[in-house]
Enzyme design. Sequence first.
Site, PDB file in Angstrom:
ATOM      1  N   ASN A 210     -28.477  65.691  -8.056  1.00  0.00           N
ATOM      2  CA  ASN A 210     -27.162  65.533  -7.411  1.00  0.00           C
ATOM      3  C   ASN A 210     -26.694  66.875  -6.872  1.00  0.00           C
ATOM      4  O   ASN A 210     -27.394  67.879  -6.980  1.00  0.00           O
ATOM      5  CB  ASN A 210     -26.161  64.935  -8.405  1.00  0.00           C
ATOM      6  CG  ASN A 210     -26.023  65.814  -9.631  1.00  0.00           C
ATOM      7  OD1 ASN A 210     -25.594  66.950  -9.538  1.00  0.00           O
ATOM      8  ND2 ASN A 210     -26.436  65.289 -10.792  1.00  0.00           N
ATOM      9  N   ILE A 307     -25.308  63.140 -23.474  1.00  0.00           N
ATOM     10  CA  ILE A 307     -25.342  64.349 -24.316  1.00  0.00           C
ATOM     11  C   ILE A 307     -23.981  64.597 -24.944  1.00  0.00           C
ATOM     12  O   ILE A 307     -23.854  64.855 -26.142  1.00  0.00           O
ATOM     13  CB  ILE A 307     -25.785  65.564 -23.460  1.00  0.00           C
ATOM     14  CG1 ILE A 307     -27.164  65.285 -22.856  1.00  0.00           C
ATOM     15  CG2 ILE A 307     -25.796  66.843 -24.285  1.00  0.00           C
ATOM     16  CD1 ILE A 307     -27.549  66.203 -21.720  1.00  0.00           C
TER      17      ILE A 307
HETATM   18  O1  C5P Z   1     -19.716  59.331 -18.157  1.00  0.00           O
HETATM   19  P1  C5P Z   1     -19.594  60.457 -17.180  1.00  0.00           P
HETATM   20  O2  C5P Z   1     -20.919  60.874 -16.613  1.00  0.00           O
HETATM   21  O3  C5P Z   1     -18.568  60.253 -16.126  1.00  0.00           O
HETATM   22  O4  C5P Z   1     -19.048  61.670 -18.073  1.00  0.00           O
HETATM   23  C1  C5P Z   1     -18.984  62.967 -17.620  1.00  0.00           C
HETATM   24  C2  C5P Z   1     -19.031  63.910 -18.798  1.00  0.00           C
HETATM   25  O5  C5P Z   1     -20.077  63.543 -19.696  1.00  0.00           O
HETATM   26  C3  C5P Z   1     -19.348  65.322 -18.382  1.00  0.00           C
HETATM   27  O6  C5P Z   1     -18.730  66.192 -19.309  1.00  0.00           O
HETATM   28  C4  C5P Z   1     -20.873  65.380 -18.502  1.00  0.00           C
HETATM   29  O7  C5P Z   1     -21.320  66.710 -18.722  1.00  0.00           O
HETATM   30  C5  C5P Z   1     -21.122  64.506 -19.696  1.00  0.00           C
HETATM   31  N1  C5P Z   1     -22.377  63.753 -19.665  1.00  0.00           N
HETATM   32  C6  C5P Z   1     -23.406  64.052 -20.537  1.00  0.00           C
HETATM   33  N2  C5P Z   1     -24.564  63.323 -20.544  1.00  0.00           N
HETATM   34  C7  C5P Z   1     -24.713  62.284 -19.690  1.00  0.00           C
HETATM   35  C8  C5P Z   1     -23.681  61.940 -18.781  1.00  0.00           C
HETATM   36  C9  C5P Z   1     -22.533  62.701 -18.789  1.00  0.00           C
HETATM   37  O8  C5P Z   1     -23.269  65.014 -21.305  1.00  0.00           O
HETATM   38  N3  C5P Z   1     -25.841  61.594 -19.703  1.00  0.00           N
END
Ligand code: C5P
Length: 402
Positions: A210, A307
């Site tokens: 991305n 994560i």
């Molecule tokens: O659920 P979403 O992707 O919108 O959430 C964003 C937050 O979750 C950010 O802080 C991003 O770093 C974290 N995140 C993560 N692992 C993922 C997806 C998002 O740590 N697979």
Amino acid sequence: MPSLADQHIVLGITGGIAAYKSAELTRRLMDHGAQVQVVMTDAAKAFIAPLTLQALSGRAVRDTLLDPSAESGMGHIEIARWADRLVVAPASADFIARLAGGMASDLLAAVCLATSAPVVLAPAMNQGMWRKSATQRNIATLKADGVTILGPASGEQACGDVGPGRMLEPGEIISHLTHSGQAKALDGTHVTITAGPTWEAIDPVRGLSNHSSGKMGYAVAAAAAAAGAAVTLVSGPTALDPPPGIQYRPVRSAEEMLAAVEQDIEACDVFIGVAAVADYRPAQSENSKIKKNAESVTLELVRNPDILARVAQQQKRPFTVGFAAETDQPIAYAREKLHNKGLDLIAVNQIDEANNPFGSDQNRLVLISKNDEIDLGRDSKSALAEQLISEIAHRYHGPHSA
Ligand code: C5P
């Protein structure tokens, strides 16, 4: 008034006309309660007499690398260990070049190389020498190594030129030393930050990723380090240099990012997930480049681990902060995320026509917790990162929802 009481300061003096200001600097350091050990290069002694500095500091000036009278003939190690801080003022272009090159050809350079104490340089030289790309390269190297550079100031020079290269005044150097010695908001804490995009390989040359530049996450890492935290930055692929003085763990995929985060998550006090982690990855990654034989191909994707949610769900969890980027109803979705992932705080990137944070140096952030909502407004990513870290420190030290 902030004080330097009982701090052991090694004052290095190198060859330059500004060396006359070092006598005043020594006197002021003593006035602030510091113990001062002056170390001079041979060139410095052509500009100011060691006896002057000995009289002001109350200690014999040291100037010889292989000094039989110093402990075991290894005076540089003894001085390097004694120092709480090392200040080189004035720092000449030649000395800066030797330090950037890791040389230890005289006592002062050897002490700088051997010490684990913070090193501060106050450069002083002719404006042409300061502007030369060699000097600028050396300064950039030293900054990346964690050396603090104070000045130089601009103005009329002893040689008649006008421009940058004047050593800062002793009062300005003292002011930096007294303020940087003060307690910081995240002293003694360990902060882990994820940043950048992830790269989910389809085959050895293609992948899903991305637009995240990593700028926001790197700014947050720099702000946390400046606030006194021991910082681990786990970063997906970006074009950025990691901020100095932090532990840097470069990764590519979400799974690698999770593994790097889990390495020392138990020692982590604050976790900030800034990375734009890919939600899905190819179910399988091919070992060799996929050939374009077929008219269409289908890529099966599987969910990546979340994560941030994993960190927040740990039994002994850190103060956990997430980021959210949504185009529609960002605040409502962010509140949901705060709740569903079990976060202490979420920072919402406001994406609209006036603000597209991807790749930009600017952003607009709103902070949301269970109990409040703060609009930090639109600003540079580094200014927003400082505000975010200050809010986190405030909440981490106060009662929070953990
Ligand atoms: O659920 P979403 O992707 O919108 O959430 C964003 C937050 O979750 C950010 O802080 C991003 O770093 C974290 N995140 C993560 N692992 C993922 C997806 C998002 O740590 N697979």
